[in-house]
Write a protein that holds these residues in place. Structure first.
Motif, PDB file in Angstrom:
ATOM      1  N   ILE A 163      -8.575  -3.645  -5.415  1.00  0.00           N
ATOM      2  CA  ILE A 163      -8.257  -4.926  -6.028  1.00  0.00           C
ATOM      3  C   ILE A 163      -9.003  -5.041  -7.348  1.00  0.00           C
ATOM      4  CG2 ILE A 163      -8.292  -7.434  -5.745  1.00  0.00           C
ATOM      5  CD1 ILE A 163      -6.475  -5.839  -3.758  1.00  0.00           C
ATOM      6  N   ASP A 164      -8.268  -5.296  -8.420  1.00  0.00           N
ATOM      7  CA  ASP A 164      -8.843  -5.497  -9.744  1.00  0.00           C
ATOM      8  C   ASP A 164      -8.925  -7.003  -9.985  1.00  0.00           C
ATOM      9  OD1 ASP A 164      -9.429  -5.758 -12.429  1.00  0.00           O
ATOM     10  OD2 ASP A 164      -8.083  -4.152 -13.056  1.00  0.00           O
ATOM     11  N   ASN A 165     -10.119  -7.549 -10.019  1.00  0.00           N
ATOM     12  CA  ASN A 165     -10.329  -8.989 -10.174  1.00  0.00           C
ATOM     13  C   ASN A 165     -10.532  -9.430 -11.618  1.00  0.00           C
ATOM     14  OD1 ASN A 165     -10.250  -9.757  -7.424  1.00  0.00           O
ATOM     15  ND2 ASN A 165     -12.287  -8.881  -7.156  1.00  0.00           N
ATOM     16  N   ARG A 166     -10.559  -8.497 -12.559  1.00  0.00           N
ATOM     17  CA  ARG A 166     -10.905  -8.859 -13.939  1.00  0.00           C
ATOM     18  C   ARG A 166      -9.965  -9.893 -14.544  1.00  0.00           C
ATOM     19  NH1 ARG A 166     -11.216  -2.994 -16.326  1.00  0.00           N
ATOM     20  NH2 ARG A 166      -9.476  -2.896 -14.882  1.00  0.00           N
ATOM     21  N   PHE A 167      -8.670  -9.720 -14.392  1.00  0.00           N
ATOM     22  CA  PHE A 167      -7.718 -10.661 -14.983  1.00  0.00           C
ATOM     23  C   PHE A 167      -7.815 -12.030 -14.316  1.00  0.00           C
ATOM     24  CE2 PHE A 167      -3.228 -12.234 -15.553  1.00  0.00           C
ATOM     25  CZ  PHE A 167      -3.365 -12.502 -16.902  1.00  0.00           C
ATOM     26  N   ARG A 168      -7.908 -12.043 -13.009  1.00  0.00           N
ATOM     27  CA  ARG A 168      -8.044 -13.300 -12.257  1.00  0.00           C
ATOM     28  C   ARG A 168      -9.310 -14.040 -12.680  1.00  0.00           C
ATOM     29  NH1 ARG A 168      -9.704 -16.119  -7.761  1.00  0.00           N
ATOM     30  NH2 ARG A 168      -8.278 -16.616  -6.141  1.00  0.00           N
ATOM     31  N   ASN A 169     -10.422 -13.317 -12.720  1.00  0.00           N
ATOM     32  CA  ASN A 169     -11.688 -13.931 -13.120  1.00  0.00           C
ATOM     33  C   ASN A 169     -11.627 -14.449 -14.549  1.00  0.00           C
ATOM     34  OD1 ASN A 169     -12.819 -13.442 -10.612  1.00  0.00           O
ATOM     35  ND2 ASN A 169     -13.779 -11.524 -11.254  1.00  0.00           N
ATOM     36  N   TYR A 170     -11.010 -13.673 -15.438  1.00  0.00           N
ATOM     37  CA  TYR A 170     -10.884 -14.117 -16.821  1.00  0.00           C
ATOM     38  C   TYR A 170     -10.098 -15.425 -16.903  1.00  0.00           C
ATOM     39  CZ  TYR A 170      -9.459 -14.596 -21.610  1.00  0.00           C
ATOM     40  OH  TYR A 170      -9.235 -15.109 -22.860  1.00  0.00           O
ATOM     41  N   LEU A 171      -8.957 -15.464 -16.240  1.00  0.00           N
ATOM     42  CA  LEU A 171      -8.117 -16.667 -16.297  1.00  0.00           C
ATOM     43  C   LEU A 171      -8.848 -17.903 -15.809  1.00  0.00           C
ATOM     44  CD1 LEU A 171      -4.685 -15.359 -14.995  1.00  0.00           C
ATOM     45  CD2 LEU A 171      -5.245 -16.080 -17.323  1.00  0.00           C
ATOM     46  N   PHE A 172      -9.524 -17.776 -14.691  1.00  0.00           N
ATOM     47  CA  PHE A 172     -10.148 -18.944 -14.098  1.00  0.00           C
ATOM     48  C   PHE A 172     -11.503 -19.277 -14.707  1.00  0.00           C
ATOM     49  CE2 PHE A 172      -7.121 -17.798 -10.626  1.00  0.00           C
ATOM     50  CZ  PHE A 172      -6.289 -18.881 -10.836  1.00  0.00           C
ATOM     51  N   ASN A 173     -12.138 -18.338 -15.407  1.00  0.00           N
ATOM     52  CA  ASN A 173     -13.418 -18.618 -16.055  1.00  0.00           C
ATOM     53  C   ASN A 173     -13.275 -19.014 -17.517  1.00  0.00           C
ATOM     54  OD1 ASN A 173     -15.054 -18.113 -13.786  1.00  0.00           O
ATOM     55  ND2 ASN A 173     -14.985 -15.918 -14.176  1.00  0.00           N
ATOM     56  N   ASN A 174     -12.153 -18.641 -18.143  1.00  0.00           N
ATOM     57  CA  ASN A 174     -12.004 -18.861 -19.581  1.00  0.00           C
ATOM     58  C   ASN A 174     -10.828 -19.749 -19.949  1.00  0.00           C
ATOM     59  OD1 ASN A 174     -14.174 -17.042 -20.630  1.00  0.00           O
ATOM     60  ND2 ASN A 174     -13.021 -15.587 -19.402  1.00  0.00           N
TER      61      ASN A 174
ATOM     62  N   SER B 152       0.810  -1.220   0.000  1.00  0.00           N
ATOM     63  CA  SER B 152       0.000   0.000   0.000  1.00  0.00           C
ATOM     64  C   SER B 152       0.843   1.269   0.000  1.00  0.00           C
ATOM     65  CB  SER B 152      -0.962   0.002   1.189  1.00  0.00           C
ATOM     66  OG  SER B 152      -0.271   0.136   2.408  1.00  0.00           O
ATOM     67  N   GLU B 153       2.086   1.185   0.436  1.00  0.00           N
ATOM     68  CA  GLU B 153       2.980   2.348   0.397  1.00  0.00           C
ATOM     69  C   GLU B 153       3.402   2.679  -1.032  1.00  0.00           C
ATOM     70  OE1 GLU B 153       6.221   1.381   3.003  1.00  0.00           O
ATOM     71  OE2 GLU B 153       4.959   1.492   4.801  1.00  0.00           O
ATOM     72  N   LYS B 154       3.380   1.670  -1.904  1.00  0.00           N
ATOM     73  CA  LYS B 154       3.849   1.866  -3.276  1.00  0.00           C
ATOM     74  C   LYS B 154       2.731   1.904  -4.314  1.00  0.00           C
ATOM     75  CE  LYS B 154       8.285  -0.429  -2.570  1.00  0.00           C
ATOM     76  NZ  LYS B 154       9.194  -1.456  -3.070  1.00  0.00           N
ATOM     77  N   TYR B 155       1.617   1.206  -4.035  1.00  0.00           N
ATOM     78  CA  TYR B 155       0.581   1.030  -5.053  1.00  0.00           C
ATOM     79  C   TYR B 155      -0.807   1.332  -4.512  1.00  0.00           C
ATOM     80  CZ  TYR B 155       4.496  -1.623  -6.943  1.00  0.00           C
ATOM     81  OH  TYR B 155       5.737  -1.998  -7.382  1.00  0.00           O
ATOM     82  N   SER B 156      -1.671   1.838  -5.384  1.00  0.00           N
ATOM     83  CA  SER B 156      -3.057   2.077  -4.994  1.00  0.00           C
ATOM     84  C   SER B 156      -3.995   1.038  -5.590  1.00  0.00           C
ATOM     85  CB  SER B 156      -3.495   3.480  -5.422  1.00  0.00           C
ATOM     86  OG  SER B 156      -3.357   3.625  -6.826  1.00  0.00           O
ATOM     87  N   ASP B 157      -3.503   0.252  -6.557  1.00  0.00           N
ATOM     88  CA  ASP B 157      -4.278  -0.805  -7.197  1.00  0.00           C
ATOM     89  C   ASP B 157      -3.439  -2.078  -7.237  1.00  0.00           C
ATOM     90  OD1 ASP B 157      -6.706   0.675  -8.344  1.00  0.00           O
ATOM     91  OD2 ASP B 157      -5.017   1.861  -9.097  1.00  0.00           O
ATOM     92  N   ALA B 158      -4.111  -3.227  -7.195  1.00  0.00           N
ATOM     93  CA  ALA B 158      -3.380  -4.497  -7.242  1.00  0.00           C
ATOM     94  C   ALA B 158      -4.223  -5.578  -7.893  1.00  0.00           C
ATOM     95  CB  ALA B 158      -2.992  -4.933  -5.835  1.00  0.00           C
ATOM     96  N   ILE B 159      -3.558  -6.565  -8.425  1.00  0.00           N
ATOM     97  CA  ILE B 159      -4.168  -7.790  -8.928  1.00  0.00           C
ATOM     98  C   ILE B 159      -3.627  -8.916  -8.066  1.00  0.00           C
ATOM     99  CG2 ILE B 159      -4.303  -9.399 -10.859  1.00  0.00           C
ATOM    100  CD1 ILE B 159      -3.917  -6.989 -12.732  1.00  0.00           C
ATOM    101  N   ILE B 160      -4.512  -9.736  -7.528  1.00  0.00           N
ATOM    102  CA  ILE B 160      -4.101 -10.855  -6.690  1.00  0.00           C
ATOM    103  C   ILE B 160      -4.306 -12.141  -7.485  1.00  0.00           C
ATOM    104  CG2 ILE B 160      -4.516 -12.127  -4.559  1.00  0.00           C
ATOM    105  CD1 ILE B 160      -5.740  -9.515  -3.418  1.00  0.00           C
ATOM    106  N   LEU B 161      -3.238 -12.877  -7.676  1.00  0.00           N
ATOM    107  CA  LEU B 161      -3.321 -14.152  -8.395  1.00  0.00           C
ATOM    108  C   LEU B 161      -2.890 -15.269  -7.462  1.00  0.00           C
ATOM    109  CD1 LEU B 161      -1.778 -13.117 -11.838  1.00  0.00           C
ATOM    110  CD2 LEU B 161      -4.197 -13.350 -11.232  1.00  0.00           C
ATOM    111  N   THR B 162      -3.851 -16.047  -7.021  1.00  0.00           N
ATOM    112  CA  THR B 162      -3.587 -17.218  -6.186  1.00  0.00           C
ATOM    113  C   THR B 162      -4.280 -18.411  -6.824  1.00  0.00           C
ATOM    114  OG1 THR B 162      -5.535 -16.824  -4.815  1.00  0.00           O
ATOM    115  CG2 THR B 162      -3.450 -15.869  -4.052  1.00  0.00           C
ATOM    116  N   ASP B 163      -3.902 -19.603  -6.412  1.00  0.00           N
ATOM    117  CA  ASP B 163      -4.535 -20.816  -6.914  1.00  0.00           C
ATOM    118  C   ASP B 163      -5.992 -20.876  -6.469  1.00  0.00           C
ATOM    119  OD1 ASP B 163      -2.083 -21.501  -7.957  1.00  0.00           O
ATOM    120  OD2 ASP B 163      -1.589 -22.894  -6.336  1.00  0.00           O
ATOM    121  N   LEU B 164      -6.751 -21.788  -7.095  1.00  0.00           N
ATOM    122  CA  LEU B 164      -8.154 -21.943  -6.738  1.00  0.00           C
ATOM    123  C   LEU B 164      -8.402 -23.077  -5.758  1.00  0.00           C
ATOM    124  CD1 LEU B 164     -10.151 -21.247 -10.018  1.00  0.00           C
ATOM    125  CD2 LEU B 164      -9.975 -19.859  -7.973  1.00  0.00           C
ATOM    126  N   ASP B 165      -7.334 -23.646  -5.215  1.00  0.00           N
ATOM    127  CA  ASP B 165      -7.533 -24.672  -4.198  1.00  0.00           C
ATOM    128  C   ASP B 165      -7.914 -23.996  -2.881  1.00  0.00           C
ATOM    129  OD1 ASP B 165      -5.158 -23.583  -3.271  1.00  0.00           O
ATOM    130  OD2 ASP B 165      -3.981 -25.392  -3.582  1.00  0.00           O
TER     131      ASP B 165
END
Length: 75
Positions: A47-58, A13-26
């Motif tokens: 938190i921007d979930n678009r890329f994570r959701n795309y990867l795991f849904n498509n 949070s000291e460096k960024y105001s936005d983030a993408i979290i990529l973790t496994d689905l287990d």
């Protein structure tokens, strides 16, 4: 991470105001995702979930390590 979640999130949070979290689905990956999302949110990080959701849904990815082969990136 080599430190507690709260400390890691404070550093982010000291460096960024936005983030993408990529973790496994287990089970553990989902648990980590929830902890990170909550802690980062408390520190003002959006938190921007678009890329994570795309990867795991498509794609057939279930583990984030597989993203390299999916994207065709060669190291």
């Amino acid at each position: 991470m080599n430190c507690p979640v709260f400390q890691f999130c404070e550093q982010i949070s000291e460096k960024y105001s936005d983030a993408i979290i990529l973790t496994d689905l287990d089970k553990e990956g989902k648990k980590s995702y929830r902890k990170l999302k909550e802690s980062l949110g408390k520190n003002g990080v959006r938190i921007d979930n678009r890329f994570r959701n795309y990867l795991f849904n498509n794609t057939k990815l279930t583990q984030i390590e597989g993203i390299i082969s999916y994207l065709g990136v060669i190291f």
